[in-house]
Design an enzyme around this catalytic site. Structure first.
Site, PDB file in Angstrom:
ATOM      1  N   GLY A  47       0.852  -1.204   0.000  1.00 20.01           N
ATOM      2  CA  GLY A  47       0.000   0.000   0.000  1.00 20.01           C
ATOM      3  C   GLY A  47       0.875   1.236   0.000  1.00 20.01           C
ATOM      4  O   GLY A  47       0.667   2.168   0.790  1.00 20.01           O
ATOM      5  N   ALA A  48       1.872   1.257  -0.917  1.00 18.34           N
ATOM      6  CA  ALA A  48       2.983   2.212  -0.820  1.00 18.34           C
ATOM      7  C   ALA A  48       2.817   3.484  -1.645  1.00 18.34           C
ATOM      8  O   ALA A  48       3.725   4.307  -1.669  1.00 18.34           O
ATOM      9  CB  ALA A  48       4.270   1.515  -1.274  1.00 18.34           C
ATOM     10  N   GLY A  51      -0.977   8.269   0.793  1.00 17.99           N
ATOM     11  CA  GLY A  51      -1.297   8.332   2.220  1.00 17.99           C
ATOM     12  C   GLY A  51      -0.181   7.855   3.129  1.00 17.99           C
ATOM     13  O   GLY A  51       1.003   8.162   2.930  1.00 17.99           O
ATOM     14  N   ALA A 111      -2.698  -6.778  -4.268  1.00 16.53           N
ATOM     15  CA  ALA A 111      -1.903  -7.294  -3.141  1.00 16.53           C
ATOM     16  C   ALA A 111      -2.546  -8.516  -2.485  1.00 16.53           C
ATOM     17  O   ALA A 111      -1.862  -9.278  -1.797  1.00 16.53           O
ATOM     18  CB  ALA A 111      -1.727  -6.192  -2.095  1.00 16.53           C
ATOM     19  N   ALA A 140      -5.565   0.128   2.083  1.00 17.01           N
ATOM     20  CA  ALA A 140      -6.956   0.543   2.300  1.00 17.01           C
ATOM     21  C   ALA A 140      -7.651   0.235   0.991  1.00 17.01           C
ATOM     22  O   ALA A 140      -7.404   0.897  -0.012  1.00 17.01           O
ATOM     23  CB  ALA A 140      -7.037   2.022   2.640  1.00 17.01           C
ATOM     24  N   TYR A 235     -17.296   4.822  12.753  1.00 20.49           N
ATOM     25  CA  TYR A 235     -15.954   4.235  12.654  1.00 20.49           C
ATOM     26  C   TYR A 235     -15.769   3.093  13.654  1.00 20.49           C
ATOM     27  O   TYR A 235     -15.914   1.932  13.312  1.00 20.49           O
ATOM     28  CB  TYR A 235     -14.859   5.320  12.802  1.00 20.49           C
ATOM     29  CG  TYR A 235     -13.545   4.816  12.247  1.00 20.49           C
ATOM     30  CD1 TYR A 235     -13.158   5.105  10.946  1.00 20.49           C
ATOM     31  CD2 TYR A 235     -12.722   3.973  12.995  1.00 20.49           C
ATOM     32  CE1 TYR A 235     -11.982   4.582  10.408  1.00 20.49           C
ATOM     33  CE2 TYR A 235     -11.549   3.451  12.462  1.00 20.49           C
ATOM     34  CZ  TYR A 235     -11.186   3.766  11.178  1.00 20.49           C
ATOM     35  OH  TYR A 235     -10.035   3.236  10.657  1.00 20.49           O
TER      36      TYR A 235
HETATM   37  P1  NAD Z   1      -4.800   5.418   1.004  1.00 20.67           P
HETATM   38  O1  NAD Z   1      -6.087   5.269   0.264  1.00 20.67           O
HETATM   39  O2  NAD Z   1      -4.060   6.711   0.876  1.00 20.67           O
HETATM   40  O3  NAD Z   1      -3.755   4.251   0.553  1.00 20.67           O
HETATM   41  C1  NAD Z   1      -4.159   2.960   0.241  1.00 20.67           C
HETATM   42  C2  NAD Z   1      -3.038   2.197  -0.448  1.00 20.67           C
HETATM   43  O4  NAD Z   1      -3.491   0.854  -0.687  1.00 20.67           O
HETATM   44  C3  NAD Z   1      -2.620   2.739  -1.833  1.00 20.67           C
HETATM   45  O5  NAD Z   1      -1.224   2.585  -1.984  1.00 20.67           O
HETATM   46  C4  NAD Z   1      -3.333   1.803  -2.806  1.00 20.67           C
HETATM   47  O6  NAD Z   1      -2.702   1.667  -4.087  1.00 20.67           O
HETATM   48  C5  NAD Z   1      -3.237   0.509  -2.033  1.00 20.67           C
HETATM   49  N1  NAD Z   1      -4.231  -0.497  -2.457  1.00 20.67           N
HETATM   50  C6  NAD Z   1      -5.580  -0.455  -2.386  1.00 20.67           C
HETATM   51  N2  NAD Z   1      -6.112  -1.616  -2.851  1.00 20.67           N
HETATM   52  C7  NAD Z   1      -5.061  -2.405  -3.222  1.00 20.67           C
HETATM   53  C8  NAD Z   1      -4.948  -3.713  -3.741  1.00 20.67           C
HETATM   54  N3  NAD Z   1      -6.013  -4.485  -3.980  1.00 20.67           N
HETATM   55  N4  NAD Z   1      -3.708  -4.184  -4.018  1.00 20.67           N
HETATM   56  C9  NAD Z   1      -2.583  -3.443  -3.799  1.00 20.67           C
HETATM   57  N5  NAD Z   1      -2.636  -2.197  -3.265  1.00 20.67           N
HETATM   58  C10 NAD Z   1      -3.865  -1.691  -2.987  1.00 20.67           C
HETATM   59  O7  NAD Z   1      -5.116   5.064   2.519  1.00 20.67           O
HETATM   60  P2  NAD Z   1      -4.537   5.523   3.944  1.00 20.67           P
HETATM   61  O8  NAD Z   1      -5.510   6.468   4.560  1.00 20.67           O
HETATM   62  O9  NAD Z   1      -3.108   5.877   3.871  1.00 20.67           O
HETATM   63  O10 NAD Z   1      -4.710   4.152   4.754  1.00 20.67           O
HETATM   64  C11 NAD Z   1      -3.663   3.252   5.011  1.00 20.67           C
HETATM   65  C12 NAD Z   1      -3.904   2.593   6.358  1.00 20.67           C
HETATM   66  O11 NAD Z   1      -3.843   3.610   7.382  1.00 20.67           O
HETATM   67  C13 NAD Z   1      -5.282   1.932   6.481  1.00 20.67           C
HETATM   68  O12 NAD Z   1      -5.153   0.760   7.257  1.00 20.67           O
HETATM   69  C14 NAD Z   1      -6.075   2.960   7.270  1.00 20.67           C
HETATM   70  O13 NAD Z   1      -7.155   2.403   7.988  1.00 20.67           O
HETATM   71  C15 NAD Z   1      -4.988   3.477   8.218  1.00 20.67           C
HETATM   72  N6  NAD Z   1      -5.297   4.775   8.857  1.00 20.67           N
HETATM   73  C16 NAD Z   1      -5.733   5.836   8.119  1.00 20.67           C
HETATM   74  C17 NAD Z   1      -6.056   7.016   8.782  1.00 20.67           C
HETATM   75  C18 NAD Z   1      -6.580   8.216   8.013  1.00 20.67           C
HETATM   76  O14 NAD Z   1      -7.149   9.112   8.637  1.00 20.67           O
HETATM   77  N7  NAD Z   1      -6.371   8.284   6.722  1.00 20.67           N
HETATM   78  C19 NAD Z   1      -5.882   7.135  10.168  1.00 20.67           C
HETATM   79  C20 NAD Z   1      -5.383   6.045  10.888  1.00 20.67           C
HETATM   80  C21 NAD Z   1      -5.095   4.859  10.224  1.00 20.67           C
END
Ligand code: NAD
Length: 399
Positions: A47-48, A51, A111, A140, A235
Site C-alpha cells: 500500500g505504498a 497516504g 496485493a 486501504a 468508525y
Molecule cells: P490510502 O487510500 O491513501 O492508501 C491505500 C493504499 O493501498 C494505496 O497505496 C493503494 O494503491 C493501495 N491499495 C488499495 N487496494 C489495493 C490492492 N487491492 N492491491 C494493492 N494495493 C492496494 O489510505 P490511507 O488512509 O493511507 O490508509 C492506510 C492505512 O492507514 C489503512 O489501514 C487505514 O485504515 C490506516 N489509517 C488511516 C487514517 C486516516 O485518517 N487516513 C488514520 C489512521 C489509520
C-alpha cells in the site's frame, strides 16, 4: 494535455504528474531536514503509493537509507487519460530514490492475490539482499478477491445496529450535506472484516517467511485509528471498527509468532485522522477533519502523513530501550489529536456545525485544498496551464 481536477463524490478522477511529484518532493525534503534515522535497511511497504504507505516508503528510504519494495494497485496514464495519483507519486518516488542512489522496486497489482506475494518475494530475493527487516502493511482497499475461494468481498463503511445520520462535506462544492446510512447486515460486517481485517497481513507475513524473505529480528507494522466519540457510530463501532479489531487480534498473534520465529515484532500503530483517499470516503470524518486540522494548527501540533510516520520511525519503532506502547500494546501517534484540550475544543465546536454556523468552526477551504493536493492539484510552483504528458513511467515497472 492540460490537466484539471474533475471531482466526483469523494474521488478526483484526474491527477497531475507534476503536482504529485511536487507533493512527494515536499515529503522527501521534510524527512531529509530531520536527519538520519538508525532504522531498517531493507523494507517492504504494502500500500505504498498514497497516504500513510507512501509516507512510510519515503521515511524508510530517505530517513533510514533503506532499499524499498512497494506494492500498490494504481492506474497508469494513457494518451487520453491521466494516471491515478498513486502512479505519479510512485514514479516521482522512484526517480528521487534513483537520484539519491537508493534502490527502489515496485509491484503494481492486487496485493490480495497469491501471485503478488510470490512476485514480491522474488523481487526481494533479487534486489533487496534476499530479505526485509521491516514490513509496513498500509492497505486501504474497497474489495478483495479471496485467493483460495475466489469469492469477492466488498468493504463497506456502515454503522452497526442503528442507522447513522450526520453531516458531511461535499468535496466538490464545499457545502455541508446530510449523510444518512442504514446499518450493516451481518454479511456486510463479515465482508468488511475480510477486506480490512488482518487475514491478508498474516498471509503476507507467512508467504514471506515461507520464501525465506524475513530477516532475523524483522518487524512489521499496520495502521489503525481510534478517534473520538463523535466518529464512533460510523468508525469504531461500525463495520470498519470490527475490521480494525480483527487487525489488532492479528497483530497480537503475529507478534507472538515473530518473536518466537526470529526475535521480531508485529505492531499496530494508532495514527491520527488525516485527509487521504481512503478517509475522504467516510462521512462525518470530513467534518471532523475540517475541524481538527485548524484546531491542532492553533496549538502548533498539526501533522500530515509524513510528520506522523517520521515520528513513528524516529520516536517509536527505532528507539533505544524498546518500542513505547499503550496499555493495549499499541503504538500511539494520535496523542496530539486525542489530547483532552483538543477534544474539549472539538466537543464545543461540534455543537456549532449547523447550516448557519459551520464555516466558523470548519476550515472547509483547507479541507478541500488538502483533498485536491492528494491528486497533485494546488501545489505551489506547478504550472497548471502547461501542456503535460499524462504517460509517466515508473522506472522499475516500465524499464
Ligand atoms: P490510502 O487510500 O491513501 O492508501 C491505500 C493504499 O493501498 C494505496 O497505496 C493503494 O494503491 C493501495 N491499495 C488499495 N487496494 C489495493 C490492492 N487491492 N492491491 C494493492 N494495493 C492496494 O489510505 P490511507 O488512509 O493511507 O490508509 C492506510 C492505512 O492507514 C489503512 O489501514 C487505514 O485504515 C490506516 N489509517 C488511516 C487514517 C486516516 O485518517 N487516513 C488514520 C489512521 C489509520
Amino acid at each position: 494535455m492540460i490537466i484539471e481536477p474533475r471531482v466526483r463524490g469523494f474521488i478526483c478522477m484526474t491527477a497531475h504528474p507534476d503536482g504529485c511529484a511536487a507533493n512527494v518532493g515536499e515529503q522527501i525534503a521534510h524527512v531529509r531536514a530531520r536527519g538520519r534515522i538508525d532504522g531498517p535497511r531493507s523494507v517492504l511497504v504494502v500500500g505504498a503509493s498514497t497516504g500513510y504507505g507512501l509516507a512510510s516508503r519515503i521515511v524508510a528510504a530517505f530517513g533510514c537509507g533503506a532499499k524499498t519494495a512497494g506494492v500498490f494497485f494504481e492506474r497508469p496514464g494513457s494518451a487520453k487519460r491521466t494516471a491515478s495519483a498513486g502512479w505519479y507519486n510512485s514514479a516521482a518516488f522512484e526517480r528521487a530514490a534513483a537520484d539519491a542512489g537508493l534502490g527502489a522496486w515496485s509491484y503494481n497489482g492486487d496485493a490480495f492475490a497469491d501471485q503478488a506475494k510470490e512476485r514480491v518475494a522474488g523481487l526481494i530475493a533479487e534486489h533487496l539482499d534476499g530479505s526485509v527487516d521491516l514490513v509496513v502493511y498500509s492497505l486501504a482497499a474497497p474489495r478483495r478477491v479471496h485467493p483460495e475461494s475466489g469469492e469477492t468481498f466488498n468493504s463497506i463503511i456502515k454503522p452497526i445496529g442503528a442507522p447513522f445520520t450526520g453531516k458531511t462535506i461535499d468535496a466538490r462544492t464545499g457545502a455541508l450535506a446530510d449523510a444518512a446510512i442504514e446499518p450493516a447486515t451481518g454479511r456486510e460486517v463479515e465482508q468488511t472484516v475480510a477486506v480490512m481485517g488482518g487475514d491478508d497481513w498474516r498471509r503476507w507475513m507467512e508467504a514471506l517467511d515461507g520464501a525465506g524473505a524475513l530477516a532475523g529480528g524483522c518487524r512489521t507494522v499496520a495502521y489503525t485509528y481510534l478517534g473520538p466519540e463523535h466518529t464512533w457510530p460510523i468508525y469504531r463501532d461500525g463495520t470498519i471498527g470490527k475490521a480494525k479489531e480483527d487487525l489488532q487480534r492479528t497483530a497480537g498473534a503475529l507478534d507472538r509468532w515473530l518473536r518466537a520465529r526470529c526475535g521480531g515484532r508485529a505492531l499496530l500503530s494508532v495514527n491520527r485522522a488525516l485527509v487521504t483517499q481512503a478517509s475522504a470516503a467516510i462521512p462525518t470524518v470530513a467534518v471532523y477533519l475540517a475541524m481538527l486540522s485548524p484546531l491542532l494548527r492553533e496549538r502548533g501540533a498539526d501533522e500530515g502523513c509524513i510528520e506522523q510516520i517520521d515520528r513513528l520511525f524516529r520516536e517509536r519503532l527505532y528507539v533505544a530501550g524498546g518500542v513505547p506502547v499503550d496499555g493495549a500494546g499499541r503504538i500511539r501517534l494520535d496523542d496530539h489529536e486525542m489530547a483532552e484540550a483538543a477534544q474539549a475544543a472539538v466537543r464545543e465546536r461540534w455543537e456549532r456545525v449547523t447550516e448557519q454556523g459551520y464555516r466558523q468552526v470548519l476550515d472547509v477551504d483547507g479541507y478541500r485544498r488538502e483533498f485536491l493536493r492528494l491528486f497533485g492539484f494546488g501545489m505551489p510552483d506547478v504550472d497548471y496551464g502547461a501542456d503535460v504528458d499524462p504517460q509517466v513511467p515508473i522506472p522499475s515497472i516500465d524499464g
